[in-house]
Design a protein around this motif. Sequence first.
Motif, PDB file in Angstrom:
ATOM      1  N   PRO A 182       0.808  -1.252   0.161  1.00  0.00           N
ATOM      2  CA  PRO A 182      -0.043  -0.011  -0.116  1.00  0.00           C
ATOM      3  C   PRO A 182       0.768   1.169   0.053  1.00  0.00           C
ATOM      4  CG  PRO A 182      -0.951  -1.518   1.749  1.00  0.00           C
ATOM      5  CD  PRO A 182       0.386  -2.056   1.087  1.00  0.00           C
ATOM      6  N   GLN A 183       2.086   1.339   0.661  1.00  0.00           N
ATOM      7  CA  GLN A 183       2.927   2.518   0.897  1.00  0.00           C
ATOM      8  C   GLN A 183       3.454   2.557  -0.454  1.00  0.00           C
ATOM      9  OE1 GLN A 183       2.353   4.084   3.221  1.00  0.00           O
ATOM     10  NE2 GLN A 183       3.976   5.547   3.442  1.00  0.00           N
ATOM     11  N   LEU A 184       3.593   1.944  -1.376  1.00  0.00           N
ATOM     12  CA  LEU A 184       4.097   1.831  -2.826  1.00  0.00           C
ATOM     13  C   LEU A 184       3.371   2.865  -3.609  1.00  0.00           C
ATOM     14  CD1 LEU A 184       5.689  -1.426  -3.579  1.00  0.00           C
ATOM     15  CD2 LEU A 184       7.052   0.484  -2.897  1.00  0.00           C
ATOM     16  N   TYR A 185       2.048   2.433  -3.501  1.00  0.00           N
ATOM     17  CA  TYR A 185       1.042   3.233  -4.321  1.00  0.00           C
ATOM     18  C   TYR A 185       0.771   4.821  -3.785  1.00  0.00           C
ATOM     19  CZ  TYR A 185      -0.020  -1.583  -5.756  1.00  0.00           C
ATOM     20  OH  TYR A 185       0.104  -2.622  -6.446  1.00  0.00           O
ATOM     21  N   HIS A 186       1.175   4.889  -2.757  1.00  0.00           N
ATOM     22  CA  HIS A 186       0.972   6.454  -2.124  1.00  0.00           C
ATOM     23  C   HIS A 186       1.711   7.381  -3.125  1.00  0.00           C
ATOM     24  CE1 HIS A 186       0.556   9.449   0.740  1.00  0.00           C
ATOM     25  NE2 HIS A 186       1.525   9.661   0.528  1.00  0.00           N
ATOM     26  N   ILE A 187       2.896   7.094  -3.689  1.00  0.00           N
ATOM     27  CA  ILE A 187       3.532   8.031  -4.614  1.00  0.00           C
ATOM     28  C   ILE A 187       2.676   8.491  -5.589  1.00  0.00           C
ATOM     29  CG2 ILE A 187       5.351   8.468  -5.746  1.00  0.00           C
ATOM     30  CD1 ILE A 187       7.216   6.625  -3.694  1.00  0.00           C
ATOM     31  N   GLY A 188       2.105   7.200  -6.227  1.00  0.00           N
ATOM     32  CA  GLY A 188       1.346   7.524  -7.349  1.00  0.00           C
ATOM     33  C   GLY A 188      -0.228   8.288  -7.063  1.00  0.00           C
ATOM     34  N   ILE A 189      -0.742   8.265  -5.928  1.00  0.00           N
ATOM     35  CA  ILE A 189      -2.042   8.797  -5.518  1.00  0.00           C
ATOM     36  C   ILE A 189      -1.558  10.264  -5.197  1.00  0.00           C
ATOM     37  CG2 ILE A 189      -3.609   8.828  -3.576  1.00  0.00           C
ATOM     38  CD1 ILE A 189      -3.415   5.849  -3.331  1.00  0.00           C
ATOM     39  N   THR A 190      -0.553  10.631  -4.878  1.00  0.00           N
ATOM     40  CA  THR A 190      -0.214  11.951  -4.516  1.00  0.00           C
ATOM     41  C   THR A 190       0.544  12.404  -5.715  1.00  0.00           C
ATOM     42  OG1 THR A 190       1.745  11.192  -3.735  1.00  0.00           O
ATOM     43  CG2 THR A 190       0.195  11.508  -2.195  1.00  0.00           C
ATOM     44  N   ARG A 191       0.495  11.918  -6.939  1.00  0.00           N
ATOM     45  CA  ARG A 191       1.061  12.660  -8.108  1.00  0.00           C
ATOM     46  C   ARG A 191       2.316  13.100  -7.964  1.00  0.00           C
ATOM     47  NH1 ARG A 191      -3.961  14.092 -11.332  1.00  0.00           N
ATOM     48  NH2 ARG A 191      -2.175  15.039 -12.749  1.00  0.00           N
ATOM     49  N   HIS A 192       3.407  12.354  -7.356  1.00  0.00           N
ATOM     50  CA  HIS A 192       4.450  12.553  -7.064  1.00  0.00           C
ATOM     51  C   HIS A 192       5.607  12.724  -8.521  1.00  0.00           C
ATOM     52  CE1 HIS A 192       8.371  13.449  -5.054  1.00  0.00           C
ATOM     53  NE2 HIS A 192       8.901  12.456  -5.834  1.00  0.00           N
ATOM     54  N   TYR A 193       5.329  11.941  -9.143  1.00  0.00           N
ATOM     55  CA  TYR A 193       5.993  11.479 -10.327  1.00  0.00           C
ATOM     56  C   TYR A 193       5.352  11.971 -11.767  1.00  0.00           C
ATOM     57  CZ  TYR A 193       9.196   8.881  -8.097  1.00  0.00           C
ATOM     58  OH  TYR A 193      10.381   8.129  -7.193  1.00  0.00           O
ATOM     59  N   PHE A 194       4.037  12.478 -11.660  1.00  0.00           N
ATOM     60  CA  PHE A 194       3.327  13.028 -12.786  1.00  0.00           C
ATOM     61  C   PHE A 194       2.488  14.156 -12.416  1.00  0.00           C
ATOM     62  CE2 PHE A 194       0.133  13.166 -16.157  1.00  0.00           C
ATOM     63  CZ  PHE A 194       1.109  13.500 -17.303  1.00  0.00           C
ATOM     64  N   ASN A 195       2.863  15.283 -12.456  1.00  0.00           N
ATOM     65  CA  ASN A 195       1.961  16.454 -11.923  1.00  0.00           C
ATOM     66  C   ASN A 195       2.116  17.622 -13.243  1.00  0.00           C
ATOM     67  OD1 ASN A 195       4.425  17.470 -11.377  1.00  0.00           O
ATOM     68  ND2 ASN A 195       4.263  16.989  -9.263  1.00  0.00           N
ATOM     69  N   THR A 196       1.421  18.646 -12.868  1.00  0.00           N
ATOM     70  CA  THR A 196       1.604  19.621 -13.625  1.00  0.00           C
ATOM     71  C   THR A 196       2.885  20.223 -14.116  1.00  0.00           C
ATOM     72  OG1 THR A 196      -0.477  20.197 -12.917  1.00  0.00           O
ATOM     73  CG2 THR A 196       0.485  21.948 -14.316  1.00  0.00           C
ATOM     74  N   PHE A 197       3.814  20.387 -13.077  1.00  0.00           N
ATOM     75  CA  PHE A 197       5.169  20.583 -13.120  1.00  0.00           C
ATOM     76  C   PHE A 197       6.067  19.979 -13.934  1.00  0.00           C
ATOM     77  CE2 PHE A 197       9.559  20.712 -11.561  1.00  0.00           C
ATOM     78  CZ  PHE A 197       9.850  22.107 -12.001  1.00  0.00           C
ATOM     79  N   VAL A 198       5.949  18.396 -13.783  1.00  0.00           N
ATOM     80  CA  VAL A 198       6.519  17.495 -14.792  1.00  0.00           C
ATOM     81  C   VAL A 198       6.096  17.597 -16.120  1.00  0.00           C
ATOM     82  CG1 VAL A 198       6.909  15.105 -14.871  1.00  0.00           C
ATOM     83  CG2 VAL A 198       7.006  15.938 -12.501  1.00  0.00           C
TER      84      VAL A 198
END
Length: 124
Positions: free
Chosen positions: A1-17
């Motif tokens: 579950p903790q691995l999916y947290h990065i995707g849910i918070t849009r860490h690697y794909f957001n507007t800045f990226v």
Amino acid sequence: PQLYHIGITRHYFNTFVWLRWTVQAVGEAILITFISLYSLAKLSPRGEDPELFFVGAHTLTLAIVVANLKLVLWQWTFSWYAAGLIFGTVIFWWLTCAIASTFPPGVPFIETFIIGWVGLWINV
């Protein structure tokens, strides 16, 4: 579950990226275009400017090579299968254009998109 947290918070794909990727792509496209425009003009034996198709063909070919090279360099894990597929797309591009350039003038589709100049795609 903790691995999916990065995707849910849009860490690697957001507007800045997304904006960074877009600015980088536009910058590379401008660089490739100006390199093609200014370097191909110096190769002409009689001093004339290169044709629009000649410059466009080199620009598109360089864009394909750069995009595929970036795919190879940005792989998380290197595999010969993925690298072979990426390399195969570049080879497929050259072969398709070289074969299409051998058609005689007058073929409507080929004449519209690939003006038959046999030596261009082998030299690119």
